[in-house]
Design a protein around this motif. Structure first.
Motif, PDB file in Angstrom:
ATOM      1  N   GLY A 145       0.789  -1.151   0.048  1.00 17.13           N
ATOM      2  CA  GLY A 145       0.076  -0.056  -0.016  1.00 17.13           C
ATOM      3  C   GLY A 145       0.822   1.266   0.230  1.00 17.13           C
ATOM      4  O   GLY A 145       2.041   1.370   0.103  1.00 17.13           O
ATOM      5  N   PHE A 146       0.105   2.512   0.103  1.00 17.82           N
ATOM      6  CA  PHE A 146       0.826   3.655   0.110  1.00 17.82           C
ATOM      7  C   PHE A 146       0.204   4.597   0.879  1.00 17.82           C
ATOM      8  O   PHE A 146      -0.983   4.523   1.421  1.00 17.82           O
ATOM      9  N   GLU A 147       0.864   5.691   1.088  1.00 23.87           N
ATOM     10  CA  GLU A 147       0.302   6.762   2.158  1.00 23.87           C
ATOM     11  C   GLU A 147      -0.057   7.987   1.489  1.00 23.87           C
ATOM     12  O   GLU A 147       0.788   8.416   0.605  1.00 23.87           O
ATOM     13  N   PHE A 148      -0.970   8.777   1.719  1.00 27.73           N
ATOM     14  CA  PHE A 148      -1.246  10.119   1.418  1.00 27.73           C
ATOM     15  C   PHE A 148      -1.886  10.959   2.401  1.00 27.73           C
ATOM     16  O   PHE A 148      -2.837  10.616   2.894  1.00 27.73           O
ATOM     17  N   ASN A 149      -1.331  12.329   2.423  1.00 25.28           N
ATOM     18  CA  ASN A 149      -1.720  13.055   3.632  1.00 25.28           C
ATOM     19  C   ASN A 149      -2.053  14.446   2.967  1.00 25.28           C
ATOM     20  O   ASN A 149      -1.489  14.798   2.147  1.00 25.28           O
ATOM     21  N   ILE A 150      -3.327  14.548   3.274  1.00 23.45           N
ATOM     22  CA  ILE A 150      -3.899  15.744   2.637  1.00 23.45           C
ATOM     23  C   ILE A 150      -4.508  16.696   3.893  1.00 23.45           C
ATOM     24  O   ILE A 150      -5.112  16.351   4.838  1.00 23.45           O
ATOM     25  N   MET A 183      -4.795   2.194   0.431  1.00 18.36           N
ATOM     26  CA  MET A 183      -4.149   3.658   0.802  1.00 18.36           C
ATOM     27  C   MET A 183      -4.481   4.048   2.172  1.00 18.36           C
ATOM     28  O   MET A 183      -5.653   4.246   2.497  1.00 18.36           O
ATOM     29  N   LYS A 184      -3.450   4.572   2.847  1.00 19.89           N
ATOM     30  CA  LYS A 184      -3.539   5.092   4.177  1.00 19.89           C
ATOM     31  C   LYS A 184      -3.660   6.548   3.899  1.00 19.89           C
ATOM     32  O   LYS A 184      -2.873   7.227   3.734  1.00 19.89           O
ATOM     33  N   LYS A 202       3.644  13.780  -3.925  1.00 16.74           N
ATOM     34  CA  LYS A 202       4.678  12.929  -2.971  1.00 16.74           C
ATOM     35  C   LYS A 202       5.984  13.360  -3.283  1.00 16.74           C
ATOM     36  O   LYS A 202       6.905  13.335  -2.356  1.00 16.74           O
ATOM     37  N   ASP A 203       6.281  13.230  -4.678  1.00 20.70           N
ATOM     38  CA  ASP A 203       7.949  13.493  -4.957  1.00 20.70           C
ATOM     39  C   ASP A 203       8.149  14.738  -4.557  1.00 20.70           C
ATOM     40  O   ASP A 203       9.348  15.119  -4.339  1.00 20.70           O
ATOM     41  N   ILE A 204       7.318  16.054  -4.910  1.00 19.47           N
ATOM     42  CA  ILE A 204       8.060  17.174  -4.661  1.00 19.47           C
ATOM     43  C   ILE A 204       7.891  17.525  -3.120  1.00 19.47           C
ATOM     44  O   ILE A 204       8.972  18.142  -2.753  1.00 19.47           O
TER      45      ILE A 204
END
Length: 331
Positions: free
Chosen positions: A55-60, A115-116, A309-311
């Motif tokens: 999985g992967f993480e995304f924080n908004i 996705m977390k 995420k890359d930036i």
């Protein structure tokens, strides 16, 4: 006619002509040839399988005054109740309007991809009579997440996968006044655009006519250009002409005029998300009604989720890491 250059003599027997074998030339440096099938294309499948397992993480983060529809917009983005953590099923917890930030984490899954998701809300931003330095708690929170990641990264024995709580994107909600940006909006985006990816949106755009919306958007773009505020996607980070062309089309639409809704209605025999008024139903996912699909494509679909995420890692976190390490090395 004889040549003056010495000829190379070979003691090997002349090669026997064999049957021709088709040669596939791989793109790359000259002389790099592949004879037959190797199977390096399977690397993509391996990466996909591994990503689906871990999985992967995304924080908004959503920032704006109360009543602009921040929670509804987040629920509309992910088509689920993710902006409020309920102690009982079917109910939502009321978040007090304080300057203290609220972070809620969910694990959502779609077609086997996990996705977390962490949503950080700012319920009391800009609601005070004196809003001086009201952005300090937000800046402090973002830097704390960078500091937490840095501490895990500089350990001698660190984890194979460091938990990522850094804010990848900050959606800033501009009130639909139809005038210019307020000093509070300009100062916030000027300070926050240096440490996080800021995406401005016009909240509750259904309160403006199409002419008012276009004029308000043009004024906001002029304000951002006059005050040298760089919002996402930044022009300095375009890597190739294709990315620049795509981001130029997105920059023409920023800020997005969005409408959020978490209720479905029947329109021409189909169930659609929208807001019901006396004059009809405002369809959220209809580009003719609002620009919510553009915001969703920017944050979740296409290639910009990974680009956010890359930036965050290569630019914003890197600048924070360099600054912190320089401070620690000073005598």
């Amino acid at each position: 006619g004889s040549s003056l250059e010495p000829e190379e003599c070979s003691m090997e027997p002349p090669a026997v002509p064999e049957e021709e074998v088709p040669v596939t030339v791989a793109p790359g440096p000259v002389g790099c040839q592949l004879f037959g099938y190797v199977g390096i294309e399977a690397v993509l499948d391996q990466m996909k399988i591994k990503t689906m397992k871990t999985g992967f993480e995304f924080n908004i983060m959503v920032v704006g005054q109360s009543g602009l529809g921040k929670s509804t917009m987040v629920n509309t983005l992910f088509k689920s109740k993710v902006s409020r953590k309920s102690s009982q099923p079917g109910q939502e917890e009321r978040i007090p309007k304080t300057v203290q930030l609220q972070s809620i984490t969910h694990v959502i899954e779609e077609k086997g991809v996990k996705m977390k998701l962490t949503v950080t809300d700012t319920p009391g931003f800009g609601d005070q009579i004196n809003n001086e330095n009201c952005w300090d708690p937000i800046i402090k929170y973002i830097n704390e997440q960078y500091e937490r990641y840095l501490r895990e990264e500089i350990l001698i024995t660190r984890k194979r996968k460091i938990p990522d709580t850094r804010v990848h994107g900050c959606v800033y909600f501009v009130p639909p006044t139809g005038h210019w940006l307020r000093p509070l909006d300009l100062e916030f985006m000027r300070r926050l655009s240096k440490i996080v990816n800021v995406v401005p949106v016009i909240a509750k755009a259904d309160t403006l006519t199409l002419e008012e919306r276009a004029e308000f958007k043009q004024r906001i773009q002029e304000d951002l250009k006059t005050h040298a505020i760089s919002v996402y996607p930044q022009e300095d980070f375009d890597q190739d002409p294709e990315d620049r062309a795509l981001n130029d089309r997105i920059r023409e639409k920023i800020p997005f005029a969005v409408v959020g809704a978490d209720q479905e209605h029947q329109v021409n025999g189909k169930r659609v998300l929208g807001r019901k008024t006396k004059w009809g139903i405002i369809e959220v996912e209809n580009p003719a009604h609002c620009e919510f699909p553009l915001l969703r494509d920017l944050l979740i679909r296409r290639s910009h989720l990974q680009d956010l995420k890359d930036i965050t890692h290569n630019v914003h976190y890197e600048s924070y890491r360099v600054r912190r390490l320089n401070e620690s090395n000073r005598p």
